[in-house]
Design a protein around this motif. Structure first.
Motif, PDB file in Angstrom:
ATOM      1  N   ALA A 132     -73.514 -27.288 -89.194  1.00 50.19           N
ATOM      2  CA  ALA A 132     -74.066 -26.135 -88.476  1.00 50.19           C
ATOM      3  C   ALA A 132     -75.573 -26.021 -88.658  1.00 50.19           C
ATOM      4  O   ALA A 132     -76.279 -25.519 -87.774  1.00 50.19           O
ATOM      5  N   ALA A 133     -76.066 -26.486 -89.795  1.00 45.88           N
ATOM      6  CA  ALA A 133     -77.504 -26.397 -90.081  1.00 45.88           C
ATOM      7  C   ALA A 133     -78.295 -27.541 -89.464  1.00 45.88           C
ATOM      8  O   ALA A 133     -79.531 -27.491 -89.442  1.00 45.88           O
ATOM      9  N   SER A 134     -77.603 -28.564 -88.945  1.00 41.26           N
ATOM     10  CA  SER A 134     -78.317 -29.741 -88.448  1.00 41.26           C
ATOM     11  C   SER A 134     -78.401 -29.824 -86.924  1.00 41.26           C
ATOM     12  O   SER A 134     -79.353 -30.409 -86.387  1.00 41.26           O
ATOM     13  N   VAL A 135     -77.420 -29.258 -86.221  1.00 37.31           N
ATOM     14  CA  VAL A 135     -77.439 -29.285 -84.754  1.00 37.31           C
ATOM     15  C   VAL A 135     -76.885 -27.973 -84.202  1.00 37.31           C
ATOM     16  O   VAL A 135     -75.989 -27.373 -84.801  1.00 37.31           O
ATOM     17  N   PRO A 136     -77.401 -27.510 -83.057  1.00 33.52           N
ATOM     18  CA  PRO A 136     -76.766 -26.371 -82.391  1.00 33.52           C
ATOM     19  C   PRO A 136     -75.334 -26.739 -82.010  1.00 33.52           C
ATOM     20  O   PRO A 136     -75.026 -27.922 -81.800  1.00 33.52           O
ATOM     21  N   MET A 137     -74.475 -25.740 -81.887  1.00 35.06           N
ATOM     22  CA  MET A 137     -73.069 -25.983 -81.562  1.00 35.06           C
ATOM     23  C   MET A 137     -72.631 -25.111 -80.398  1.00 35.06           C
ATOM     24  O   MET A 137     -72.984 -23.933 -80.327  1.00 35.06           O
ATOM     25  N   ALA A 155     -66.719 -18.804 -88.139  1.00 39.88           N
ATOM     26  CA  ALA A 155     -67.349 -17.914 -87.165  1.00 39.88           C
ATOM     27  C   ALA A 155     -67.908 -16.672 -87.847  1.00 39.88           C
ATOM     28  O   ALA A 155     -69.008 -16.201 -87.511  1.00 39.88           O
ATOM     29  N   ARG A 156     -67.183 -16.145 -88.830  1.00 46.22           N
ATOM     30  CA  ARG A 156     -67.687 -14.968 -89.549  1.00 46.22           C
ATOM     31  C   ARG A 156     -68.928 -15.323 -90.353  1.00 46.22           C
ATOM     32  O   ARG A 156     -69.905 -14.564 -90.392  1.00 46.22           O
ATOM     33  N   SER A 157     -68.900 -16.480 -90.996  1.00 46.55           N
ATOM     34  CA  SER A 157     -70.048 -16.907 -91.800  1.00 46.55           C
ATOM     35  C   SER A 157     -71.285 -17.156 -90.942  1.00 46.55           C
ATOM     36  O   SER A 157     -72.413 -16.849 -91.355  1.00 46.55           O
ATOM     37  N   LEU A 158     -71.069 -17.691 -89.742  1.00 43.89           N
ATOM     38  CA  LEU A 158     -72.186 -18.040 -88.863  1.00 43.89           C
ATOM     39  C   LEU A 158     -72.524 -16.947 -87.860  1.00 43.89           C
ATOM     40  O   LEU A 158     -73.370 -17.153 -86.982  1.00 43.89           O
ATOM     41  N   ALA A 159     -71.904 -15.795 -87.989  1.00 44.59           N
ATOM     42  CA  ALA A 159     -72.111 -14.697 -87.032  1.00 44.59           C
ATOM     43  C   ALA A 159     -73.583 -14.349 -86.799  1.00 44.59           C
ATOM     44  O   ALA A 159     -73.982 -14.074 -85.657  1.00 44.59           O
ATOM     45  N   PRO A 160     -74.432 -14.335 -87.835  1.00 46.51           N
ATOM     46  CA  PRO A 160     -75.845 -13.985 -87.598  1.00 46.51           C
ATOM     47  C   PRO A 160     -76.579 -14.971 -86.689  1.00 46.51           C
ATOM     48  O   PRO A 160     -77.654 -14.651 -86.166  1.00 46.51           O
ATOM     49  N   TYR A 161     -76.006 -16.149 -86.500  1.00 47.60           N
ATOM     50  CA  TYR A 161     -76.690 -17.192 -85.729  1.00 47.60           C
ATOM     51  C   TYR A 161     -76.079 -17.398 -84.348  1.00 47.60           C
ATOM     52  O   TYR A 161     -76.443 -18.338 -83.645  1.00 47.60           O
ATOM     53  N   ARG A 162     -75.163 -16.506 -83.975  1.00 48.58           N
ATOM     54  CA  ARG A 162     -74.528 -16.652 -82.660  1.00 48.58           C
ATOM     55  C   ARG A 162     -75.513 -16.262 -81.561  1.00 48.58           C
ATOM     56  O   ARG A 162     -76.208 -15.241 -81.643  1.00 48.58           O
ATOM     57  N   VAL A 163     -75.550 -17.090 -80.527  1.00 44.91           N
ATOM     58  CA  VAL A 163     -76.449 -16.905 -79.394  1.00 44.91           C
ATOM     59  C   VAL A 163     -75.652 -16.333 -78.221  1.00 44.91           C
ATOM     60  O   VAL A 163     -74.475 -16.672 -78.042  1.00 44.91           O
ATOM     61  N   ALA A 164     -76.281 -15.487 -77.435  1.00 44.14           N
ATOM     62  CA  ALA A 164     -75.607 -14.908 -76.274  1.00 44.14           C
ATOM     63  C   ALA A 164     -75.261 -16.001 -75.264  1.00 44.14           C
ATOM     64  O   ALA A 164     -76.028 -16.950 -75.060  1.00 44.14           O
ATOM     65  N   ALA A 178     -77.511 -22.456 -84.811  1.00 41.82           N
ATOM     66  CA  ALA A 178     -77.422 -21.689 -83.566  1.00 41.82           C
ATOM     67  C   ALA A 178     -76.144 -22.136 -82.876  1.00 41.82           C
ATOM     68  O   ALA A 178     -75.870 -23.334 -82.779  1.00 41.82           O
ATOM     69  N   TRP A 179     -75.348 -21.172 -82.423  1.00 47.49           N
ATOM     70  CA  TRP A 179     -74.098 -21.534 -81.749  1.00 47.49           C
ATOM     71  C   TRP A 179     -73.729 -20.469 -80.737  1.00 47.49           C
ATOM     72  O   TRP A 179     -74.203 -19.328 -80.810  1.00 47.49           O
TER      73      TRP A 179
END
Length: 202
Positions: A132-137, A155-164, A178-179
């Motif tokens: 997750a830290a190396s490429v957008p998903m 998804a909960r862990s990466l929630a701050p990085y979710r893109v619209a 970014a995902w």
């Protein structure tokens, strides 16, 4: 179809879509086509794995057989490239493969593509945080997986990085992590169901 690193050009936006593809089906093709259109990608590389470390590989058809089946499904679309790269470079895990590609494809913007059903188990992948830290998903919706995916540990862990979702066309150029979650037309096809049906007929 190639067993090695596909051709690329500096500045390209390339989606990476990994899996056993046992067998490939319309749902896989829909993921690739959705990503090409919504993320404005130049290419999608299907990384046909020698075998998923999280799955029982007994009875798994050869990589060559699965690659050939993928090529038949895709047809003549030049934007989708089937590769057996992982067997050639000796990587077993997605994080290793992405690290290899980023080191050798300077100037390419990669995006990791994943069906929503796979996101639900993403936290069990080797070094998933590093992925997750190396490429957008980009997570593409799959029938029956929508709610389970967005509520999963990753998804909960990466929630701050979710893109619209409306910013999908910018995802490839964003700095990871970014995902986003892409909704749209879905296919009910699944490799598991197709394997079950095949066994029933033999």
């Amino acid at each position: 179809m190639t067993r090695f690193l596909p051709r690329f050009e500096i500045g390209q936006r390339i989606g990476l879509f990994g899996g056993s593809f046992n067998p490939p089906h319309e749902g896989h093709l829909l993921v690739a086509e959705t990503a090409l259109r919504r993320l404005r990608l130049d290419r999608v590389w299907w990384l046909v794995t020698p075998g998923n470390p999280l799955k029982d590989v007994r009875g798994l058809p050869s990589q060559e057989e699965r690659m050939a089946a993928c090529s038949r499904l895709i047809g003549a679309d030049p934007r989708i490239v089937v590769t057996g790269l992982e067997a050639s470079i000796g990587t077993r895990y997605t994080e290793e493969t992405i690290r290899y590609l980023r080191a050798r494809c300077r100037g390419v913007s990669f995006v990791w593509l994943m069906g929503a059903d796979n996101l639900a188990g993403f936290h069990r992948w080797q070094k998933w945080q590093a992925i997750a830290a190396s490429v957008p998903m980009a997570i593409i919706d799959r029938p029956g997986a929508t709610l389970r995916a967005v509520a999963c540990p990753a998804a909960r862990s990466l929630a701050p990085y979710r893109v619209a979702e409306r910013d999908a066309s910018r995802l490839a150029s964003l700095k990871p992590p970014a995902w986003l979650f892409l909704h749209g037309r879905r296919s009910d096809e699944s490799s598991t169901r197709l394997r079950t049906e095949r066994k029933r007929h033999f």
